[in-house]
Design an enzyme around this catalytic site. Structure first.
Site, PDB file in Angstrom:
ATOM      1  N   GLY A   1       0.844  -1.184   0.000  1.00 47.14           N
ATOM      2  CA  GLY A   1       0.000   0.000   0.000  1.00 47.14           C
ATOM      3  C   GLY A   1       0.878   1.231   0.000  1.00 47.14           C
TER       4      GLY A   1
ATOM      5  CE1 TYR B   1      -0.504  -5.138  -5.299  1.00 48.23           C
ATOM      6  CE2 TYR B   1      -1.461  -4.828  -3.123  1.00 48.23           C
ATOM      7  CZ  TYR B   1      -0.366  -4.793  -3.962  1.00 48.23           C
ATOM      8  OH  TYR B   1       0.863  -4.421  -3.474  1.00 48.23           O
TER       9      TYR B   1
ATOM     10  CD1 TRP C   1     -11.771  -9.868  -6.134  1.00 43.00           C
ATOM     11  CD2 TRP C   1      -9.549  -9.772  -6.365  1.00 43.00           C
ATOM     12  NE1 TRP C   1     -11.416 -10.715  -7.168  1.00 43.00           N
ATOM     13  CE2 TRP C   1     -10.049 -10.680  -7.325  1.00 43.00           C
ATOM     14  CE3 TRP C   1      -8.167  -9.566  -6.311  1.00 43.00           C
ATOM     15  CZ2 TRP C   1      -9.232 -11.348  -8.229  1.00 43.00           C
ATOM     16  CZ3 TRP C   1      -7.348 -10.221  -7.210  1.00 43.00           C
ATOM     17  CH2 TRP C   1      -7.881 -11.097  -8.156  1.00 43.00           C
TER      18      TRP C   1
ATOM     19  NE  ARG D   1      11.717  16.211 -13.947  1.00 44.57           N
ATOM     20  CZ  ARG D   1      12.386  16.869 -14.901  1.00 44.57           C
ATOM     21  NH1 ARG D   1      11.735  17.279 -15.975  1.00 44.57           N
ATOM     22  NH2 ARG D   1      13.677  17.107 -14.777  1.00 44.57           N
TER      23      ARG D   1
ATOM     24  CB  ALA E   1      15.286   7.508 -14.618  1.00 42.32           C
TER      25      ALA E   1
ATOM     26  CB  ALA F   1       7.744   0.981  -2.856  1.00 40.40           C
TER      27      ALA F   1
ATOM     28  CG  ASP G   1       4.860   4.475  -2.328  1.00 46.44           C
ATOM     29  OD1 ASP G   1       4.245   5.454  -2.791  1.00 46.44           O
ATOM     30  OD2 ASP G   1       4.511   3.292  -2.515  1.00 46.44           O
TER      31      ASP G   1
END
Length: 310
Positions: free
Chosen positions: A38, A97, A112, A238, A240, A267, A270
């Site tokens: 997540g 998922y 789901w 952005r 790379a 990630a 993230d």
């Protein structure tokens, strides 16, 4: 002007709001490998690692009373993430998922999540004390995915919380993470984003998502839009390419770190956001924070999965 590294406490309290799901990775031999994933949860884990004792991290979500939810909570506790804001709803389940990868390495996601417990995160009776406690945090962090999964009533509660938190001098951090399939229409998504953006102090944006949602012509158009909103600090991720930053009227361009072999980009954004925020909370400049973000993201994309070993 609220900037992230002007917080008073030496050990800020950060709450990240969102959804963690059961993840199934479909292997070539037909077997499935199970883990958890997540966007805000990934950020929470990396933020906790980056801050160490320099801050405390809590995760705000709703789970079921099943064994998968138990396992999630154990793994978060192992990462020093506080569980005091996690609701456990009887008879409910987390979302799920599956990741399928074709012969060319392209990934397809099957979800789901329509009945996931997080959908009622801010609308249950148990949410009342959680919503009352959130404005006392030093930093609140959420994403575009958070906005989508909370639904209309949950978003209304979130907006009320952001307004009160701002009045108490909390800092608000937003990662745009626009996923079209989570919204009934692009108009609904735009309205939801526009309702919260005036209260954001640090916007961590992926350029592709901004262009998909608002149809901005280029990066300068993004910056101009957020300047009109009044966002003090805007970071354009952005991939790379170098990230671009506008903070307190100054502009910065910070090159990404080159990686010889990219294994899995899950990630990447993230983890960049986590390291950027951690650096700013510890007093780093925007450039130092972006360099920290690139360093962590470059390590993450060289390892399969969202969370690399500690």
């Amino acid at each position: 002007m609220n900037t992230i590294n002007t917080l008073g406490p030496n050990t800020p309290r950060i709450a990240l709001i969102g959804e963690c799901m059961i993840e199934l990775q479909h292997r070539a031999d037909g077997s499935l490998q199970q883990s958890f994933g997540g966007d805000t949860l990934n950020t929470a884990v990396y933020l906790s690692r980056e801050l160490g004792t320099a801050g405390s991290v809590d995760y705000v979500t709703a789970l079921g009373d099943d064994s998968f939810s138990d396992a999630m909570c154990r793994s978060w506790s192992d990462e020093n993430i506080g569980l005091g804001m996690v609701q456990r709803l009887p008879g409910r389940l987390p979302g799920l998922y599956c990741i399928q990868t074709d012969a060319a390495g392209e990934r397809r996601f099957l979800y789901w999540r329509n009945e996931a417990a997080v959908r009622d995160c801010f609308t249950t009776p148990a949410a009342t004390p959680i919503l009352a406690a959130l404005p006392d945090y030093d930093v609140l962090y959420f994403s575009g995915i958070t906005l989508a999964v909370l639904g209309v009533k949950g978003r209304e509660k979130l907006l009320e919380t952001l307004i009160e938190a701002r009045q108490r001098d909390a800092r608000i951090v937003f990662d745009n993470n626009y996923r079209p399939r989570l919204w009934a229409s692009i108009e609904e998504a735009r309205a939801a984003y526009r309702s919260v953006l005036p209260y954001v102090d640090l916007a961590l944006l992926t350029v592709d998502d901004e262009q998909a949602l608002f149809h901005f012509a280029d990066c300068e158009a993004v910056f101009e839009a957020y300047e009109q909103i009044g966002t003090p600090e805007v970071v354009l991720k952005r991939g790379a390419e170098a990230c671009l930053i506008r903070c307190a009227g100054e502009s910065f361009k910070v090159p990404a770190q080159k990686v010889e072999q990219v294994v899995d980009t899950t990630a990447a954004g993230d983890s960049f956001s986590a390291a950027y925020l951690a650096s700013r909370l510890k007093g780093g400049s925007p450039v130092e924070a972006a360099e920290a973000g690139h360093r962590l993201a470059s390590r993450v994309i060289q390892v399969p999965g969202a969370l690399i070993p500690r």
